[in-house]
Write a protein that holds these residues in place. Structure first.
Motif, PDB file in Angstrom:
ATOM      1  N   PRO A  79      -2.583   2.651   2.859  1.00  0.00           N
ATOM      2  CA  PRO A  79      -2.065   2.212   4.132  1.00  0.00           C
ATOM      3  C   PRO A  79      -0.738   1.457   3.791  1.00  0.00           C
ATOM      4  CG  PRO A  79      -3.440   0.736   3.751  1.00  0.00           C
ATOM      5  CD  PRO A  79      -3.716   2.031   2.861  1.00  0.00           C
ATOM      6  N   GLY A  80      -0.375   1.034   2.395  1.00  0.00           N
ATOM      7  CA  GLY A  80       0.892   0.325   1.889  1.00  0.00           C
ATOM      8  C   GLY A  80       1.894   1.538   1.439  1.00  0.00           C
ATOM      9  N   GLU A  81       1.567   2.905   1.549  1.00  0.00           N
ATOM     10  CA  GLU A  81       2.728   3.752   1.176  1.00  0.00           C
ATOM     11  C   GLU A  81       2.533   4.910   2.088  1.00  0.00           C
ATOM     12  OE1 GLU A  81       5.191   5.396  -0.956  1.00  0.00           O
ATOM     13  OE2 GLU A  81       3.764   4.235  -2.243  1.00  0.00           O
ATOM     14  N   LEU A  82       3.830   5.195   2.501  1.00  0.00           N
ATOM     15  CA  LEU A  82       4.223   6.042   3.376  1.00  0.00           C
ATOM     16  C   LEU A  82       3.377   7.328   3.358  1.00  0.00           C
ATOM     17  CD1 LEU A  82       8.145   5.895   3.512  1.00  0.00           C
ATOM     18  CD2 LEU A  82       6.405   4.937   5.396  1.00  0.00           C
TER      19      LEU A  82
END
Length: 161
Positions: A79-82
Motif C-alpha cells: 500500500p506504500g507503493e503506487l
C-alpha cells in the motif's frame, strides 16, 4: 462504424493459424508475450487478447463478442507503493480445442480451459476447468458436463453419460 482488427507486437509475437475469423474491433496485444491462435478460430466483435504472460488458443475455438483474455495481473500488495509501479504477475492463459466462450466473458491470468468446455456469457474465470465442463457465473463454477441431462451426475470415470 466498422473497426478493423488491431494488432500490437511491442516485444511480443502473434502467431495466427488458418481459417481464423476476426470481426470488428478485435484487439490482439502481445505486449511482451506470445499470442498463438490455432486453426478454425473465430474472434467476434470487440474481443481483446492481452498477452504479457502468453495466450495459447487451440483449434475450433469460438470466442463471442466483448470477451477479454488477460494473461497478467497488476501487483497491489504494497500500500506504500503506487499500483502502477508494482511488478506484474505474468501467467499464461491456455484454451484447448473445441471451446466456446460466451459473450462478455473474462478469462484471467493463469486460466487453463480444457478441451470441449463452454464458458457462459459474462463468466469470470480464473483457474483450471474440467474437460467438457459448462461453467457460468462470477466467479465461474462448473454447472454440469456437456452431454449430461440437467441434474444427472457423470459416470464413475467423470465422463458425461
Amino acid at each position: 462504424m466498422l473497426y478493423w482488427p488491431r494488432f500490437r507486437f511491442r516485444r511480443g509475437r502473434i502467431v495466427i493459424g488458418d481459417r481464423v475469423s476476426m470481426r470488428s474491433g478485435v484487439m490482439i496485444d502481445a505486449q511482451s508475450g506470445v499470442v498463438e491462435i490455432g486453426d478454425n478460430v473465430s474472434l467476434n466483435d470487440h474481443v481483446v487478447l492481452l498477452g504479457h504472460g502468453g495466450i495459447r488458443i487451440g483449434n475450433d475455438v469460438r470466442i463471442a463478442a466483448a470477451s477479454t483474455l488477460v494473461s497478467f495481473d497488476h501487483g497491489f500488495d504494497d500500500p506504500g507503493e503506487l499500483i502502477r509501479k508494482q511488478p506484474l504477475r505474468k501467467a499464461a492463459v491456455v484454451i484447448e480445442d473445441d471451446v466456446w466462450i460466451g459473450a462478455g466473458a473474462r478469462i484471467l491470468a493463469g486460466s487453463h480451459i480444457a478441451r470441449g468446455c463452454v464458458i457462459g456469457a459474462g463468466a469470470v474465470l480464473k483457474g483450471a476447468t474440467e474437460p467438457y465442463g459448462i461453467y457460468a457465473g462470477a466467479p465461474a463454477r462448473l454447472i454440469r458436463k456437456r452431454g449430461e441431462r440437467r441434474g444427472q451426475p457423470p459416470d464413475q470415470s467423470g465422463n458425461p453419460v
